[in-house]
Write a protein that holds these residues in place. Sequence first.
Motif, PDB file in Angstrom:
ATOM      1  N   LEU A 173       0.836  -1.199   0.000  1.00  0.00           N
ATOM      2  CA  LEU A 173       0.000   0.000   0.000  1.00  0.00           C
ATOM      3  C   LEU A 173       0.869   1.246   0.000  1.00  0.00           C
ATOM      4  O   LEU A 173       2.053   1.183   0.320  1.00  0.00           O
ATOM      5  CB  LEU A 173      -0.916  -0.009   1.229  1.00  0.00           C
ATOM      6  N   GLY A 174       0.261   2.374  -0.309  1.00  0.00           N
ATOM      7  CA  GLY A 174       0.967   3.648  -0.349  1.00  0.00           C
ATOM      8  C   GLY A 174       1.093   4.262   1.026  1.00  0.00           C
ATOM      9  O   GLY A 174       0.526   5.321   1.294  1.00  0.00           O
TER      10      GLY A 174
ATOM     11  N   ALA B 110      -3.105   9.655  -5.618  1.00  0.00           N
ATOM     12  CA  ALA B 110      -2.981   8.255  -6.046  1.00  0.00           C
ATOM     13  C   ALA B 110      -1.608   7.967  -6.657  1.00  0.00           C
ATOM     14  O   ALA B 110      -1.050   6.882  -6.444  1.00  0.00           O
ATOM     15  CB  ALA B 110      -4.087   7.907  -7.041  1.00  0.00           C
ATOM     16  N   GLY B 111      -1.056   8.903  -7.404  1.00  0.00           N
ATOM     17  CA  GLY B 111       0.262   8.702  -7.993  1.00  0.00           C
ATOM     18  C   GLY B 111       1.342   8.588  -6.928  1.00  0.00           C
ATOM     19  O   GLY B 111       2.238   7.744  -7.027  1.00  0.00           O
ATOM     20  N   ALA B 112       1.266   9.419  -5.897  1.00  0.00           N
ATOM     21  CA  ALA B 112       2.228   9.361  -4.795  1.00  0.00           C
ATOM     22  C   ALA B 112       2.060   8.054  -4.021  1.00  0.00           C
ATOM     23  O   ALA B 112       3.044   7.448  -3.590  1.00  0.00           O
ATOM     24  CB  ALA B 112       2.060  10.565  -3.877  1.00  0.00           C
ATOM     25  N   GLN B 113       0.818   7.602  -3.859  1.00  0.00           N
ATOM     26  CA  GLN B 113       0.605   6.311  -3.222  1.00  0.00           C
ATOM     27  C   GLN B 113       1.211   5.189  -4.060  1.00  0.00           C
ATOM     28  O   GLN B 113       1.853   4.278  -3.527  1.00  0.00           O
ATOM     29  CB  GLN B 113      -0.893   6.050  -2.998  1.00  0.00           C
TER      30      GLN B 113
ATOM     31  N   TYR C 258      -1.493   5.897 -11.551  1.00  0.00           N
ATOM     32  CA  TYR C 258      -0.884   4.598 -11.248  1.00  0.00           C
ATOM     33  C   TYR C 258       0.033   4.173 -12.398  1.00  0.00           C
ATOM     34  O   TYR C 258       1.178   3.775 -12.177  1.00  0.00           O
ATOM     35  CB  TYR C 258      -1.931   3.497 -10.999  1.00  0.00           C
ATOM     36  N   MET C 259      -0.462   4.229 -13.643  1.00  0.00           N
ATOM     37  CA  MET C 259       0.325   3.777 -14.788  1.00  0.00           C
ATOM     38  C   MET C 259       1.587   4.619 -14.967  1.00  0.00           C
ATOM     39  O   MET C 259       2.640   4.097 -15.337  1.00  0.00           O
ATOM     40  CB  MET C 259      -0.522   3.757 -16.055  1.00  0.00           C
TER      41      MET C 259
ATOM     42  N   GLU D 155      -3.123  -0.428  -4.523  1.00  0.00           N
ATOM     43  CA  GLU D 155      -2.385  -1.547  -3.928  1.00  0.00           C
ATOM     44  C   GLU D 155      -1.726  -2.307  -5.064  1.00  0.00           C
ATOM     45  O   GLU D 155      -2.327  -2.491  -6.132  1.00  0.00           O
ATOM     46  CB  GLU D 155      -3.301  -2.481  -3.136  1.00  0.00           C
ATOM     47  N   VAL D 156      -0.477  -2.738  -4.842  1.00  0.00           N
ATOM     48  CA  VAL D 156       0.285  -3.419  -5.888  1.00  0.00           C
ATOM     49  C   VAL D 156       0.968  -4.644  -5.288  1.00  0.00           C
ATOM     50  O   VAL D 156       1.632  -4.545  -4.253  1.00  0.00           O
ATOM     51  CB  VAL D 156       1.363  -2.497  -6.506  1.00  0.00           C
ATOM     52  N   GLU D 157       0.779  -5.789  -5.958  1.00  0.00           N
ATOM     53  CA  GLU D 157       1.501  -7.001  -5.577  1.00  0.00           C
ATOM     54  C   GLU D 157       2.292  -7.478  -6.782  1.00  0.00           C
ATOM     55  O   GLU D 157       1.919  -7.200  -7.924  1.00  0.00           O
ATOM     56  CB  GLU D 157       0.550  -8.085  -5.070  1.00  0.00           C
TER      57      GLU D 157
END
Length: 133
Positions: free
Chosen positions: A35-36, A47-50, A88-89, A119-121
Amino acid sequence: MRHLTPDTIRPPFANYAHAVEVPPGARIVFASGQLGIAPDETVPEDAGAQADLCFSNIAAVLKAAGMAMGDIVRINAFVSDRAHLKPYMEARDRWVATPAPASTLMIVSGFAREMFKVEVEVIAAKADGEGAI
């Protein structure tokens, strides 16, 4: 690793491969969704900073495994609103290596805590004795 983007199907919509083949004997790391959130518990509103924090956290996890961002073979990412897709992209493209890994991006209704937008996995792989890809 072998990145697969057959010319017999539509090219990817963004910077990702349709598949990545991991050779036999490679070490594989499955990283939990990140998570950010910073070590000091701060969570940026943007969202980009996260997303940047998600990838920074992933880089730390991979470093602990003796791997680097170039060893990522698959990304699963989740954003809580269509408006968060572009930031995000943009973050993903700053963090991933070339050739890009396989990737899935989904819009979800939310996360366990409302403040989170991304969230990124990842799954990473590295052949024995191989440097960062």
